[in-house]
Design a protein around this motif. Structure first.
Motif, PDB file in Angstrom:
ATOM      1  N   VAL A  31       0.854  -1.193   0.000  1.00 50.94           N
ATOM      2  CA  VAL A  31       0.000   0.000   0.000  1.00 50.94           C
ATOM      3  C   VAL A  31       0.887   1.239   0.000  1.00 50.94           C
ATOM      4  O   VAL A  31       1.943   1.265   0.635  1.00 50.94           O
ATOM      5  N   HIS A  32       0.459   2.260  -0.723  1.00 54.71           N
ATOM      6  CA  HIS A  32       1.223   3.494  -0.862  1.00 54.71           C
ATOM      7  C   HIS A  32       0.232   4.663  -0.793  1.00 54.71           C
ATOM      8  O   HIS A  32      -0.918   4.530  -1.180  1.00 54.71           O
ATOM      9  N   TYR A  33       0.734   5.815  -0.335  1.00 51.73           N
ATOM     10  CA  TYR A  33      -0.154   6.979  -0.348  1.00 51.73           C
ATOM     11  C   TYR A  33       0.584   8.223  -0.824  1.00 51.73           C
ATOM     12  O   TYR A  33       1.808   8.316  -0.750  1.00 51.73           O
ATOM     13  N   VAL A  34      -0.213   9.152  -1.352  1.00 54.41           N
ATOM     14  CA  VAL A  34       0.296  10.383  -1.943  1.00 54.41           C
ATOM     15  C   VAL A  34      -0.183  11.567  -1.115  1.00 54.41           C
ATOM     16  O   VAL A  34      -1.358  11.642  -0.745  1.00 54.41           O
ATOM     17  N   ALA A  35       0.727  12.504  -0.844  1.00 54.26           N
ATOM     18  CA  ALA A  35       0.375  13.748  -0.157  1.00 54.26           C
ATOM     19  C   ALA A  35       0.628  14.919  -1.100  1.00 54.26           C
ATOM     20  O   ALA A  35       1.556  14.879  -1.916  1.00 54.26           O
ATOM     21  N   CYS A 158     -10.446  12.552   0.623  1.00 55.51           N
ATOM     22  CA  CYS A 158     -10.646  14.003   0.601  1.00 55.51           C
ATOM     23  C   CYS A 158     -11.277  14.459   1.905  1.00 55.51           C
ATOM     24  O   CYS A 158     -12.457  14.821   1.959  1.00 55.51           O
ATOM     25  N   LEU A 159     -10.476  14.443   2.959  1.00 55.02           N
ATOM     26  CA  LEU A 159     -10.945  14.763   4.299  1.00 55.02           C
ATOM     27  C   LEU A 159     -10.335  16.044   4.840  1.00 55.02           C
ATOM     28  O   LEU A 159     -10.624  16.440   5.972  1.00 55.02           O
ATOM     29  N   TRP A 167      -5.297   9.603   8.272  1.00 58.91           N
ATOM     30  CA  TRP A 167      -6.204   8.492   7.963  1.00 58.91           C
ATOM     31  C   TRP A 167      -5.535   7.493   7.022  1.00 58.91           C
ATOM     32  O   TRP A 167      -5.626   6.282   7.231  1.00 58.91           O
ATOM     33  N   MET A 168      -4.862   7.997   6.009  1.00 59.65           N
ATOM     34  CA  MET A 168      -4.203   7.097   5.048  1.00 59.65           C
ATOM     35  C   MET A 168      -3.090   6.296   5.701  1.00 59.65           C
ATOM     36  O   MET A 168      -2.947   5.090   5.460  1.00 59.65           O
ATOM     37  N   ALA A 169      -2.285   6.975   6.540  1.00 57.71           N
ATOM     38  CA  ALA A 169      -1.177   6.284   7.207  1.00 57.71           C
ATOM     39  C   ALA A 169      -1.691   5.201   8.154  1.00 57.71           C
ATOM     40  O   ALA A 169      -1.104   4.120   8.259  1.00 57.71           O
ATOM     41  N   LYS A 170      -2.801   5.487   8.823  1.00 56.86           N
ATOM     42  CA  LYS A 170      -3.353   4.537   9.793  1.00 56.86           C
ATOM     43  C   LYS A 170      -4.106   3.391   9.132  1.00 56.86           C
ATOM     44  O   LYS A 170      -3.975   2.227   9.547  1.00 56.86           O
ATOM     45  N   CYS A 181      -4.731   8.612  -2.250  1.00 63.25           N
ATOM     46  CA  CYS A 181      -4.276   9.966  -2.560  1.00 63.25           C
ATOM     47  C   CYS A 181      -5.047  10.974  -1.718  1.00 63.25           C
ATOM     48  O   CYS A 181      -6.280  11.017  -1.767  1.00 63.25           O
ATOM     49  N   GLY A 182      -4.329  11.788  -0.946  1.00 63.13           N
ATOM     50  CA  GLY A 182      -4.953  12.836  -0.154  1.00 63.13           C
ATOM     51  C   GLY A 182      -5.174  14.070  -1.010  1.00 63.13           C
ATOM     52  O   GLY A 182      -4.213  14.698  -1.438  1.00 63.13           O
ATOM     53  N   LEU A 183      -6.439  14.437  -1.241  1.00 61.44           N
ATOM     54  CA  LEU A 183      -6.744  15.444  -2.257  1.00 61.44           C
ATOM     55  C   LEU A 183      -7.675  16.552  -1.793  1.00 61.44           C
ATOM     56  O   LEU A 183      -8.327  17.203  -2.613  1.00 61.44           O
TER      57      LEU A 183
END
Length: 240
Positions: A31-35, A158-159, A167-170, A181-183
């Motif tokens: 899992v990966h996330y974008v900031a 989108c929070l 939220w994404m990290a957790k 993706c945090g948008l």
């Protein structure tokens, strides 16, 4: 190597390179996330170590807005170009559609995510909307389970910052998605509830001013920009 702007490390990529990396992450195990931090989020990270940690922990950190670009240049470590989160998201959706992958939309007021999903599916044939959920929830577990059951490949979270990054990290791994993706407020744009600045304003780095004219209530938030520039100047003197 990332470019440090007041403690936040940005990937030095063009928009095309950012989208290519997003596509690569979508097809990479785990899992990966974008900031997508802007000056306001950088200022928040200066005050909140946990927010700073999760932003810097993203697989891809993109400069959202001209303020970050100017700040990096003032510090003598220029970034290639601004990569606004909404534009990155639009191009990534195109790639999802091409590959027949699925997207889950999380955030905004009730009904907005559904509208956004309908419009995106119509605009990008081949895109599969795995599901949607508004941002007004109190417990993570039911939302996480809903995303997992949907089988979504990608989730637009989108929070608002730093809630979406935390939220994404957790919860990212538990969702079963490859990429989150945090948008911020992007769902309102995709749903047609909010208009982006015309090209002229965006091209000249004045999108922030256009939004302020449309939404005067944003003035308090916009005051973070001059504060950011003051901190950049202080950091520049310190580095000399």
């Amino acid at each position: 190597m990332r470019i440090d702007v007041l403690g936040v490390g940005f990937d030095n990529v063009t928009m095309a390179e950012a989208v290519a990396e997003g596509q690569r992450l979508l097809n990479t195990e785990g899992v990966h996330y974008v900031a997508t931090p802007n000056p306001e989020i950088i200022e928040l990270c200066r005050e909140d170590p946990e927010a700073l940690s999760v932003v810097n922990g993203a697989a891809l950190v993109l400069p959202d807005g001209i303020g970050v670009i100017k700040g990096a240049a003032m510090l003598g470590t220029p970034l290639k170009e601004k990569t606004p989160g909404i534009e990155f998201a639009e191009r990534l959706v195109g790639k999802l559609a091409e590959e027949g992958k699925s997207l889950y939309l999380l955030g905004a007021k009730p009904g907005v995510a559904e509208e956004a999903g309908t419009r995106l599916a119509a605009r990008y044939p081949g895109l599969r909307i795995a599901g949607t959920h508004d941002g007004y929830f109190k417990e993570d577990a039911p939302v996480v389970e809903g995303i997992r059951r949907s089988g979504a490949d990608c989730v637009f979270v989108c929070l608002g910052a730093p809630k979406q990054e935390l939220w994404m990290a957790k919860n990212g791994e538990a969702t079963g998605a490859r990429l989150l993706c945090g948008l911020g407020g992007s769902l309102d744009v995709f749903a047609g509830r909010v208009e982006r600045a015309p090209e002229f304003w965006s091209r000249h780095g004045l999108e922030w001013f256009y939004r302020l004219c449309k939404e005067p209530r944003r003035l308090g938030r916009m005051m973070k920009l001059p504060l950011f520039l003051v901190h950049v100047r202080t950091e520049r003197r310190r580095r000399k």
